[in-house]
Design an enzyme around this catalytic site. Sequence first.
Site, PDB file in Angstrom:
ATOM      1  N   SER A   1      28.995  49.099  48.682  1.00  0.00           N
ATOM      2  CA  SER A   1      30.273  49.268  49.406  1.00  0.00           C
ATOM      3  C   SER A   1      31.408  48.844  48.492  1.00  0.00           C
ATOM      4  CB  SER A   1      30.279  48.367  50.645  1.00  0.00           C
ATOM      5  OG  SER A   1      30.591  47.027  50.237  1.00  0.00           O
ATOM      6  N   ASP A   2      32.608  49.295  48.811  1.00  0.00           N
ATOM      7  CA  ASP A   2      33.739  48.730  48.106  1.00  0.00           C
ATOM      8  C   ASP A   2      34.013  47.342  48.700  1.00  0.00           C
ATOM      9  OD1 ASP A   2      36.783  50.254  46.792  1.00  0.00           O
ATOM     10  OD2 ASP A   2      35.903  48.266  46.499  1.00  0.00           O
ATOM     11  N   TYR A   3      34.922  46.667  48.098  1.00  0.00           N
ATOM     12  CA  TYR A   3      35.186  45.243  48.344  1.00  0.00           C
ATOM     13  C   TYR A   3      35.519  44.986  49.832  1.00  0.00           C
ATOM     14  CZ  TYR A   3      37.152  40.661  47.011  1.00  0.00           C
ATOM     15  OH  TYR A   3      37.416  39.335  46.844  1.00  0.00           O
ATOM     16  N   GLY A   4      34.560  44.398  50.568  1.00  0.00           N
ATOM     17  CA  GLY A   4      34.819  44.068  51.965  1.00  0.00           C
ATOM     18  C   GLY A   4      34.780  45.264  52.894  1.00  0.00           C
ATOM     19  N   ALA A   5      34.405  46.423  52.398  1.00  0.00           N
ATOM     20  CA  ALA A   5      34.523  47.657  53.193  1.00  0.00           C
ATOM     21  C   ALA A   5      33.558  47.687  54.367  1.00  0.00           C
ATOM     22  CB  ALA A   5      34.297  48.874  52.287  1.00  0.00           C
TER      23      ALA A   5
END
Length: 755
Positions: A264-268
Amino acid sequence: MTKRQLEELLKDMSLQEKIDQMVQLPAGVLMKNGREIITGPLSDLHITQEELDGLGSILGTYDPDELNRIQKEQMERQPHHIPMLFMLDVIHGMKTVYPSPLGQGATFDPDLVRDCASMAAKEASLLGVHVTFSPMADLCRDARWGRVMEGTGEDPYLNGRMTAAMVEGYQGHDMQEPYKICACVKHFAGYGAPTAGRDYTAAQLSRHTFLEYYLSGYRAGIRAGAGMVMTSFNTVEDIPATGNQTLMRDVLRGELGFKGVLISDYGAVKELIAHGYASDKDDAAAKALTAGVDIDMVSDCYSDHLAEQIRSGKISESLLNEAVMRILELKNKLGLFEHPYRYADKKEAERFILSDDNRKLARRAAQESIVLLKNEDDILPLYGGVRVSKSGENQDNTERQNIRNKLALIGPYADSRSLLSSWAVAGEQKDVVTIREALEECGAGTLLTAKGCPMIGRDEICYNCESRETDSLSDQELCEMEEEALRAAREADQVILCVGEHFLQSGESASRTELLIPAVQQDLMRKVAQVNSNLITVVVTGRPLDLREVVKLSKAVLIAWFPGTEGGHAVADILTGATSPQGKLPMSFPYCTGQEPISYNAFSSGRPMPEGKHLRFFSGYSDAPNEPLYPFGYGLTYTDFSLTDPTLDRDVMSQEDKITASAVLTNIGKRSGTETVQLYIRDLSASVVRPVRELKGFQKVKLEAGQSCRVSFPIDISMLEFLRADGTFGAEKGKFQVFISRSSAEGRPAEFTLQ
Ligand code: GLC
């Protein structure tokens, strides 16, 4: 490890161990020394010591000794001694920083881009990095979006070529090869089309446009063998990508055949809640895992909210097992089970990093990325293309008067080391050569350097640029800065004005509503132009800008992008003619911000405006032209070229064979130069509307003055295929136009029929 050994390992792992492999945290949770790079909002993470002990990967640091210590200690704690993955945003170079990716797109030189990525991979692997979150394969057609800086432009074909080149450069043919790292193609998918150009918003694309044009870069990166893909923050068809099963299982895994790790992207994962797509962290974890996300970057959804749902049977453990197996396979591909410390080696790193060869490569990349937009009266090169020796003596007396010229070097980028972008996370400004240093080094006449103004004015809005030099400067000091610059401009024969965006005005979370250089710089430019009309403007920028006034007031305009560690040398090389400009725009430069998003390969509409006209009831604006200020593929050299109309060896083509299009390129100028000859094709009628032109090939050709050569392009059926109305890929019979030209806005077509 063999596949069987990996299966045995997976079978022997506890549920907690498996979940730990799927969690990625900022390196700071394990670091004792070194520098941590934070690339997203810091949120409260409820991580237990047990979860830390089994952590699968970290992001955001580099230091071979620190990472070797972390690997050793973690493997001792991990019940099966599974090595960790260390990941970092190596976006356009590690310590030797080469041009920002949009500048790399401007080189139209995939081989060069591949070499740069390979160099970055070696520097990164020596510093302990295993995976880079690069290339960004997002198609970029809206310059209001700050992340166009990280892409390679508006064209699917160029984007695909550059993305594949970067993957090949990072990974080589086998990630276990020395000094190779895993590439991560991002952000899947459609992140480059945010509504209103504002970061993180919805991508409102038709399914056809999305599949046909916006998937091209990811498809190329996956075909090149990328080991990892990253999800994007945006929604696709109103479902957040990170929880979007159709996108991830049907398109990414099914249609594109991706078998690697999806991170996932950062915190997504947690952001599925803010999107309104998940009701809580349990729901977010379940939706992301069901969509096929293997690693949860910097959130505690997987670490705290999967185990119970697996134990209760709410989520099948098979979903977990397939995710963990992909992670173990990637660690195995990188050779980490046998060599957990890989190439992390401080001494070797010190020898290789920023070496002369690395700087030379970065300098060449920066030279090839620079785009010459205007050169009135052939004011450039400063010394008529004569190599100026260190002593200032030139090798050709005809240009001697130039050597006596006084040059005023003015602007916030005149002597600035801030030539690295906001994503050059490991690069250091102390290593950067400034434009002034480079011009002085090559004995460029008498140089009067004056900054003239700050990068950003005191009252200008730039939320990312909190601390400003204007805060510490009095009005009096600002006036003196300006007066010193105007004095230099009055005294000089020519003025080199170095202006542009602050490095935090592009990149992530840097969308803009007005694509202009800062007002304080625009104001300085006006005043300088009033005292000296021999104005040569160098623009440092992460994105296309509205350069109408810059072009009007300057005799020459160069786009330098964020040129990197060797940026000063490259700009000086072009200004002095030590090398000639050859860059071509990978994105249209708009007439004004209101034209965004704008790209050359648009659809015709039912009422295309006749060229050069402004007629009512035809597609156009009542207050601006349809055409950009400078089109995709445009760029001048220090010579001039002519190109004949294209000829075809046949005007009828069957599905099986191919035809050859060609044209004769002639250097009609006085010095050698490199031209990028571009092949465009238009499908005149099909089951879905097709762009007015599509780039299908390009060749860089260097010719001496007076030389000619025939440039040929084979055209086969694969170049005519597209996503047809029935959802299948293929070509359709009918008429096609072929353009061979020096930009997307030139050339007369030849026609052929596909039978
Ligand atoms: C950021 C970016 C992504 C980057 C990641 C890790 O938010 O969107 O491109 O690779 O976080 O730093």
